[in-house]
Design a protein around this motif. Structure first.
Motif, short mmCIF file in Angstrom:
data_model
loop_
_atom_site.label_atom_id
_atom_site.label_comp_id
_atom_site.label_asym_id
_atom_site.label_seq_id
_atom_site.Cartn_x
_atom_site.Cartn_y
_atom_site.Cartn_z
N LYS A 58 0.83 -1.20 0.00
CA LYS A 58 0.00 0.00 0.00
C LYS A 58 0.87 1.25 0.00
O LYS A 58 0.56 2.24 -0.66
CB LYS A 58 -0.93 -0.01 1.22
N GLU A 59 1.95 1.21 0.77
CA GLU A 59 2.89 2.33 0.81
C GLU A 59 4.30 1.79 0.65
O GLU A 59 4.74 0.95 1.43
CB GLU A 59 2.76 3.10 2.14
N GLU A 60 4.98 2.27 -0.36
CA GLU A 60 6.35 1.85 -0.64
C GLU A 60 7.26 3.08 -0.51
O GLU A 60 7.01 4.10 -1.15
CB GLU A 60 6.43 1.25 -2.04
N VAL A 61 8.29 2.97 0.32
CA VAL A 61 9.15 4.11 0.62
C VAL A 61 10.53 3.90 0.00
O VAL A 61 11.14 2.83 0.16
CB VAL A 61 9.30 4.31 2.15
N LEU A 62 11.00 4.91 -0.72
CA LEU A 62 12.34 4.87 -1.31
C LEU A 62 13.30 5.65 -0.40
O LEU A 62 13.10 6.82 -0.13
CB LEU A 62 12.32 5.50 -2.71
N ILE A 63 14.33 4.96 0.07
CA ILE A 63 15.33 5.59 0.94
C ILE A 63 16.46 6.13 0.08
O ILE A 63 17.09 5.38 -0.68
CB ILE A 63 15.88 4.58 1.97
N LYS A 64 16.70 7.45 0.20
CA LYS A 64 17.73 8.09 -0.61
C LYS A 64 18.67 8.91 0.28
O LYS A 64 18.25 9.39 1.33
CB LYS A 64 17.08 8.99 -1.66
N PRO A 65 19.92 9.07 -0.15
CA PRO A 65 20.87 9.82 0.68
C PRO A 65 20.65 11.32 0.57
O PRO A 65 20.08 11.80 -0.41
CB PRO A 65 22.22 9.43 0.08
N ASN A 66 21.07 12.06 1.60
CA ASN A 66 21.02 13.52 1.53
C ASN A 66 22.40 14.12 1.31
O ASN A 66 22.63 15.30 1.56
CB ASN A 66 20.38 14.11 2.80
N ILE A 67 23.31 13.26 0.84
CA ILE A 67 24.65 13.73 0.46
C ILE A 67 25.20 12.78 -0.60
O ILE A 67 24.92 11.57 -0.56
CB ILE A 67 25.59 13.81 1.68
N ASN A 209 29.36 1.57 -5.12
CA ASN A 209 28.54 2.36 -6.06
C ASN A 209 28.50 3.82 -5.65
O ASN A 209 28.45 4.14 -4.46
CB ASN A 209 27.11 1.83 -6.12
N GLN A 210 28.52 4.69 -6.62
CA GLN A 210 28.38 6.12 -6.35
C GLN A 210 26.91 6.48 -6.28
O GLN A 210 26.10 6.01 -7.09
CB GLN A 210 29.08 6.94 -7.43
N VAL A 211 26.55 7.31 -5.32
CA VAL A 211 25.16 7.72 -5.15
C VAL A 211 25.08 9.25 -5.17
O VAL A 211 26.05 9.95 -4.85
CB VAL A 211 24.57 7.18 -3.83
N ILE A 212 23.90 9.72 -5.56
CA ILE A 212 23.67 11.16 -5.66
C ILE A 212 22.60 11.56 -4.66
O ILE A 212 21.60 10.86 -4.48
CB ILE A 212 23.22 11.53 -7.09
N GLU A 213 22.80 12.68 -4.02
CA GLU A 213 21.83 13.15 -3.02
C GLU A 213 20.53 13.59 -3.68
O GLU A 213 20.50 13.97 -4.86
CB GLU A 213 22.43 14.34 -2.25
N ALA A 214 19.46 13.52 -2.93
CA ALA A 214 18.16 14.00 -3.39
C ALA A 214 18.06 15.50 -3.12
O ALA A 214 18.33 15.97 -2.01
CB ALA A 214 17.04 13.26 -2.66
N ASP A 219 16.26 13.54 -8.36
CA ASP A 219 15.52 12.63 -7.48
C ASP A 219 16.44 11.87 -6.53
O ASP A 219 15.99 11.35 -5.51
CB ASP A 219 14.72 11.62 -8.31
N GLY A 220 17.70 11.80 -6.88
CA GLY A 220 18.64 11.07 -6.03
C GLY A 220 18.65 9.59 -6.32
O GLY A 220 17.78 9.04 -6.99
N THR A 221 19.66 8.91 -5.80
CA THR A 221 19.82 7.47 -5.99
C THR A 221 19.10 6.70 -4.88
O THR A 221 19.28 7.01 -3.71
CB THR A 221 21.32 7.09 -5.97
#
Length: 388
Positions: A58-67, A209-214, A219-221
């Motif tokens: 019902k609710e799916e949450v995407l966890i993304k970095p802030n840096i 892996n390299q990640v991008i902040e939201a 949208d961020g990784t």
């Protein structure tokens, strides 16, 4: 010659008459056409339509970095149950050279401002001490001394403010360089933590892996996908020809292809107001909330499913097969033929209710004991194969 023709004509008539007598005799020997009969029965009739779709949270949450940075370590995997605030991953920051240089310059400027403020304070303190001694001797007035004391206080406050600015610049430098600084604790930006309690559905990144902040421009990784698997819904589509028959709050019976011999109850709670063209047909999205299942059955997110939308339901009602129902050619009203004697039938008008295409509810007109003519299933005479 004329007499011979007459005799031949009379013989032809006699032969034809004899053949006619034989035909009628053979026909009389045949069994009459026999109609089979059936009786009404007690049935539970359900009228429904089917929608195809899948089971999703019902609710799916995407966890993304802030840096932005590189994944240093991942502490969870798909299928793990975690709580809000639990650590998911650690990021190693790769500092931006330009931002790092600016942060260094800001530290240097803040340090210079602190030193300047200290010098001004020392100077103001000397003036204050001299003026205080003169005030105590009564050389200067109280008004003059108040002005000197105010300037002293302002100089002291300026030193404190510049020290705060220097500390802030130093922390900003640490954050740009390492992603964290002293005093942040669990709020450290290099630590990615869960925002809800639920199950890890997917971890699309790996260590390194390299990640991008939201942010406002990106949208961020996605580092992890979480959901509460105890709150699942059916998400599917119905054709435009069926959408007019359904409404919200109708019951659903969900069957999942991967879970055999089991159905799940749900309630239809959303019908899209706008359809979407797919393969030349207009489809409308629907959603239905599944009722809580027993703890032994685990429904995985994304499983294909079919939803039977129950439009009408009549439990334990008198019903007959639709094949025995006839319709008056003029009034179009339904009726059946009930046996009143040996292969003798009379018409009975009936009132019909819910139908599932095979059985139809009969509200009035017949009883359970009546024998109803199967009018479209004629048994062949025994002379041509016997009774069925």
């Amino acid at each position: 010659m004329k007499r011979t023709g007459t005799i031949i004509f009379l013989l032809f008539i006699v032969v034809a008459f004899l053949f006619g007598i034989r035909y009628l005799w053979l026909k009389d020997k045949q069994d009459p056409v026999v109609y089979d009969t059936e009786q009404a029965s007690i049935q539970t009739i359900v009228r429904k339509t089917v929608a195809t779709g899948s089971i999703v949270p019902k609710e799916e949450v995407l966890i993304k970095p802030n840096i932005s940075g590189i994944i240093k370590e991942i502490y969870v995997e798909a299928g793990d149950n975690i709580k809000s605030g639990d650590l998911i991953a650690q990021i190693e920051v790769v500092p931006n050279v330009s931002s790092l240089t600016n942060a260094k310059n800001n530290i240097a400027a803040a340090r210079t401002a602190v030193e300047t403020a200290k010098l001004a304070f020392e100077n103001q303190k000397s003036i204050y001490d001299r003026q205080k001694a003169l005030f105590e001797k009564g050389v200067i007035s109280a008004n003059d001394f108040d002005g000197i004391q105010n300037s002293y206080n302002q100089a002291e406050q300026r030193v404190k403010q510049e020290q705060v600015n220097y500390t802030s610049a130093a922390q900003n430098y640490d954050i740009i360089k390492t992603g964290t600084t002293s005093g942040l604790g669990n709020a450290a930006t290099t630590q990615i933590r869960s925002t809800i309690t639920g199950m890890i559905l997917d971890v699309p990144v790996k260590a390194g892996n390299q990640v991008i902040e939201a942010n406002n421009f990106n949208d961020g990784t996605t580092v992890a996908t979480l959901a509460d698997v105890d709150k699942m819904i059916f998400e599917g589509k119905v054709d435009e020809s069926e959408v007019g028959k359904i409404k919200e709050d109708l019951p659903l019976e969900i069957t999942v292809g991967a879970i055999e011999n089991k159905t799940f109850d749900a309630t239809l709670d959303y019908i899209a107001p706008k359809g979407v063209a797919e393969n030349g047909a207009i489809q409308f999205e629907i959603k239905g909330t599944l009722k809580k299942t027993d703890s032994t059955t685990f429904i995985r997110a994304g499983l294909s499913a079919n939803a039977s939308i129950i439009l009408q339901k009549a439990e334990d009602v008198l019903a007959v097969k639709e094949a025995v129902v006839q319709y008056d050619p003029k009034t179009k009203k339904p009726f059946v033929e009930v046996e009143i004697g040996d292969q003798q039938f009379e018409r009975r008008d009936i009132e019909m209710g819910v139908s599932n295409g095979i059985f139809v509810e009969v509200k009035s007109g017949i009883t359970k004991d009546d024998k109803i003519k199967v009018w479209n299933q004629i048994k062949a005479p025994t002379g041509f194969g016997g009774r069925g």
